[in-house]
Design an enzyme around this catalytic site. Structure first.
Site, PDB file in Angstrom:
ATOM      1  N   CYS A 167     -33.679 -40.127  -0.816  1.00  0.00           N
ATOM      2  CA  CYS A 167     -34.112 -41.342  -1.506  1.00  0.00           C
ATOM      3  C   CYS A 167     -33.282 -42.555  -1.105  1.00  0.00           C
ATOM      4  O   CYS A 167     -33.821 -43.571  -0.677  1.00  0.00           O
ATOM      5  CB  CYS A 167     -34.017 -41.176  -3.018  1.00  0.00           C
ATOM      6  N   HIS A 168     -31.952 -42.447  -1.260  1.00  0.00           N
ATOM      7  CA  HIS A 168     -31.110 -43.610  -0.989  1.00  0.00           C
ATOM      8  C   HIS A 168     -29.908 -43.264  -0.125  1.00  0.00           C
ATOM      9  O   HIS A 168     -28.934 -44.011  -0.088  1.00  0.00           O
ATOM     10  CB  HIS A 168     -30.664 -44.272  -2.294  1.00  0.00           C
ATOM     11  N   GLY A 169     -29.945 -42.108   0.525  1.00  0.00           N
ATOM     12  CA  GLY A 169     -28.940 -41.773   1.518  1.00  0.00           C
ATOM     13  C   GLY A 169     -27.592 -41.328   0.989  1.00  0.00           C
ATOM     14  O   GLY A 169     -26.585 -41.451   1.685  1.00  0.00           O
TER      15      GLY A 169
END
Lengths: 204, 256, 405
Positions: A167-169
């Site tokens: 999703c956001h690393g």
């Protein structure tokens, strides 16, 4: 004349008192009414009763990962090989919270030694860890082998093996500890669990 | 109210007509079977004894799908120990419902019907606990001899019941009567409790709610009386022709 | 304190932009009201409070209820299971459900008294015809709401009640068969029926709220009637607040003392609020020995079975309801209140007792004696409307002061 004024004043104060009393008692009643409705939205008795899950960790093959559901949320069970266990150490400088002390949810009462704090498991080969990214609740992907060989540039060059949250690393190592530079603030949460038989854990 | 004596008579006729009308309807339905009276009590001792009767006897056929072993521990009125719950549940999970070993298929073969679930039984029968009490102490010999012993029940609609005398009431030793009645009463109490397990809590909360309502009603009544002091009475009233108004007519018209 | 709040700068700011405060001021505080309203006039306010309780508890029940007739073993269904879960496991679920169940009965109890008051004092007469029509519409919406709602527990009475009533649609000439399947969403009452009835049950309060608002709008144009039935002069008019706010609140408190007695100590109301047979799961293979609706629908149920013909019963039930709507035009008397109409008063009392008797007969099973008693009561019910247009000719003459009629 003045006598009548007194009596009117008395009337008025009696009325004021009754207004105040009725309003006050009514307010108490309204507040009490809210209690059952608020309580009704909290978990029900049967939901609370179903808050423990049993799992036989021996069913997970070495090097493999399995996701199970506990309280409606996924839990990862990882059978870590000796090679993977070795990967856990030596990159403390990369971690935000190598000893899992930041918040109560990431540690447990049995984490009594430095080793237990780095392996984050009662039996080091079986990692039992929440599968919910501490950033915004996605489920990270398991990328156990170190380096970029298998994963390309999705992971850093010095990747120790662990999880990448798509999703956001956010990045976590093989003990579920968050790597610096990730948007996630904390290590993966540690669910309460214990061994009730040789290889059976009771989560919750 | 302002009406002439003749008109007063009319309204009395109307009331009388209504009463005559309603009275015969009250006479219908006297033929229902009166149940045995029983004192249902919900102290822990009675309920635990009732639970034992249920698990020893009734549960042979009747399940309780909405009651788990854990519930038996957690309802404060019942509150059985973990050891006891473990003994009762055997291999079953703590959160499993109390399920009879008799399968639906076997029950149909043996009794022709599936025994009703007992979790809400007391609420599903007119008379509740008294119905259960009457049924299990209502086995008798059929005076006409058509229904076999053990299937004739004085209180069951139609008298033919599939359930076989669970307590051994038929032809019991008079010396056992007291013990049997007590067993029946205990299990009737337990089943009444379990059909609505929050009823004691409900009654307890009810005391506070009723107290609160009485207080606020009295306060509002006083306030109402106080506020309405401002309003001067004296209202218009209609006049029937040919009759003088009396002062009392006005008073009667004014409720405040 | 109310005055300070309404005069506050924030309130003024809001009012200048929305007129909200002046609505409150006009419709709740300064609203002109006759000074001689008795306690019978409190039932309107009580009914609004009950509607609010029904909506609130209904929303919370909907959070745990499952409209599904999927079998879960032993004849039980997901719907039945979910209600038992509300009663046993959901925190205070038992309280919320009992409030909702007792609330349904209380709503009808209050509305019947409210309607009786309206008929007795002639409040339906000109210029309040629309007010009355909206009131009867609310009453029908309530009937629809309880009918749909009663299916939801999926107990024996739920199932068979819905079966019997949807069968009525089948009696419609020509399209009956099609209509019956259309309403049920199948050949019999089943899972599709439960799902749509749940939706309709949810829809009913939305429509009720609109209807109630319209009812109040009509009231606030024509203003309240009063026990004398006479349009009062200005000197007899007082503001709603504090006189009727306090008086209605007192009435509400008094009524809810009784209401909470039932909720906490007698929630099944001797089988009149929750029927024993509905705690048995629905069994499509076994009809209960005695199908009768809950007490508030029994008068209409009895009218339905007065005639030994299916279509005939439905026809006279429809006529009975249409007559209620026509009441303002059937009554041609220049006088409103039964106080000054002795013959009308007698008729009204007979009407009320005939409805009670119809209700009694409808509650009990079919027996020859009850059938005839019910028919007698039915005749009185219809005679009331038949005689009503002429009865004013036989009333004693009356002089009404202080107003035109």
């Amino acid at each position: 004349m003045s006598k009548q004024d007194d009596s009117n004043a008395c009337r008025s104060c009696r009325r004021e008192f009754l207004y105040a009393a009725a309003t006050g008692v009514g307010a108490v009643g309204a507040a009490a009414t809210a209690i059952p409705f608020v309580r009704a939205m909290q978990p029900a008795a049967d939901t609370l009763a179903a808050s423990t899950t049993e799992f036989d960790v021996a069913t997970v093959e070495p090097g493999m990962i399995k996701a199970i559901i506990w309280r409606g949320q996924p839990i990862f069970i990882v059978h870590r090989t000796p090679a993977m266990l070795k990967e856990i150490n030596g990159h403390d400088a990369m971690l935000k919270d190598p000893e899992s002390r930041a918040i109560p949810e990431v540690e447990s009462a049995w984490m009594t030694s430095d080793t237990l704090r780095s392996t984050r498991a009662i039996r080091p080969e079986y990692l039992v860890i929440s599968a919910v990214c501490t950033h915004l609740g996605c489920i990270p992907t398991f990328k156990p082998t170190p380096g970029r060989k298998d994963w390309g540039d999705a992971v850093p060059v010095d990747w120790p093996g662990g999880w990448l949250c798509a999703c956001h690393g956010s990045l976590y190592d093989l003990s579920g500890r968050v790597i610096k530079g990730s948007p996630a603030p904390f290590n993966l949460h540690m669910p309460p669990y214990k061994y009730i038989h040789d290889t059976t854990v009771l989560i919750g | 109210m302002f009406i002439t004596p003749k008109q007063q008579l009319y309204s009395k006729y109307a009331l009388a007509a209504a009463l005559i009308f309603i009275w015969p309807t009250m006479q219908v339905h006297a033929d229902e079977i009166a149940l045995k009276p029983v004192k249902i009590t919900m102290d822990r001792n009675t309920l635990q004894k009732g639970l034992a009767v249920y698990t020893d006897i009734c549960m042979g056929c009747h399940s309780m799908r909405y009651v788990s072993y854990r519930d038996l521990m957690e309802y404060p009125e019942l509150h059985i120990s973990r050891t006891k719950a473990d003994a009762l549940r055997g291999e079953n999970a703590l959160t499993a419902p109390l399920k009879s070993p008799l399968s639906e298929e076997d029950a149909k073969v043996s009794y022709g019907i599936v025994p009703p679930d007992m979790s809400v039984l007391a609420k599903a029968r007119v008379g509740g606990g008294a119905y259960i009490y009457s049924i299990i102490t209502g086995f008798a010999h059929d005076p006409s001899g058509r229904i076999p012993d053990g299937n004739y029940n004085l209180y069951f609609p139609g008298h033919r019941i599939a359930m076989n005398d669970p307590l051994g009431w038929l032809d019991h030793d008079p010396g056992d009567e007291k013990a049997l009645l007590e067993q029946a009463r205990d299990v009737a109490s337990f089943l009444t409790f379990i059909s609505d397990p929050h009823q004691i809590e409900r009654h307890n909360i009810g005391k506070y709610v009723m107290g609160f309502m009485v207080i606020i009603t009295i306060l509002l009544w006083l306030l109402n009386r106080e506020v309405w002091r401002d309003v001067k009475h004296g209202l218009p009233d209609a006049q029937f022709q040919g009759r003088e108004r009396r002062d009392s007519d006005i008073d009667n018209d004014q409720r405040e | 304190m109310i005055k300070e709040i309404l005069d506050s700068p924030i309130a003024t700011w809001v009012d200048e932009r929305t007129h909200a405060i002046r609505y409150v001021r006009y419709h709740l505080l300064d609203y002109p009201t006759p000074k001689n309203l008795n306690y019978w006039y409190a039932f309107g306010s009580i009914a609004i409070v009950i509607l609010a309780i029904q909506i609130l508890t209904g929303l919370f029940l909907a959070m745990s209820y499952k409209p599904s007739a999927l079998l879960t073993g032993g004849g039980f269904t997901e719907a039945f299971d979910s209600i038992e879960r509300i009663m046993r496991s959901v925190n205070y679920g038992w309280l919320i459900r009992y409030l909702h169940a007792v609330g349904a009965s209380a709503f009808f109890f209050v509305i019947y008294l409210h309607m009786a008051r309206s008929i007795y004092y002639g409040s339906y007469k000109k210029p309040r015809e629309f007010l009355w029509i909206m009131g009867v519409a609310i009453f029908f919406l309530m009937q629809a709401a309880v009918f749909f709602g009663y299916l939801l527990p999926w107990g024996q009475m739920s199932f068979w009640g819905a079966t019997v009533i949807t069968n009525i649609f089948g009696a419609t000439p020509i399209i009956g068969h099609w209509l019956q399947e259309f309403v049920r969403g199948g050949f019999s009452v089943g899972d599709p029926t439960l799902n749509r009835f749940y939706v309709f049950h949810f829809l009913a309060p939305l429509m009720l709220v609109v209807a109630v608002l319209w009812h109040i709008m009509a009231l606030h144009v024509t203003h309240s009637n009063n026990p004398t039935g006479v349009t009062l002069k200005k000197k007899h008019i007082i503001p709603f607040h504090p006189y009727y706010t306090v008086k209605d609140l007192f009435g509400i408190a008094l009524f809810f003392t009784l209401f909470f007695y039932f909720v906490f100590y007698n929630p099944t109301g001797y089988g009149f609020i929750l029927e024993p047979d509905n705690f048995n799961p629905a069994n499509p293979l076994k009809t209960p020995p005695d199908i009768s609706p809950l007490w508030y629908l029994t008068p209409w149920y009895e009218i339905l079975r007065l005639l030994p013909s299916k279509l005939g019963g439905i026809a006279i039930l429809n006529i009975a309801f249409i007559l209620l709507f026509l009441l303002p035009w059937l009554d041609r008397s220049p006088v409103r209140s039964a106080r000054y109409r002795p013959r009308f008063k007698m008729m009204v009392l007979l009407l009320f007792s005939s409805i009670l008797v119809l209700g009694y007969c409808g509650h009990h099973g079919v027996s020859p004696m009850l059938t005839w008693i019910g028919r007698g009561a039915g005749i009185i019910y219809f005679c009331f409307f038949l005689v009503l247009p002429f009865v004013h000719k036989f009333e004693p003459t009356v002089t009404l002061p202080d107003g035109e009629a």
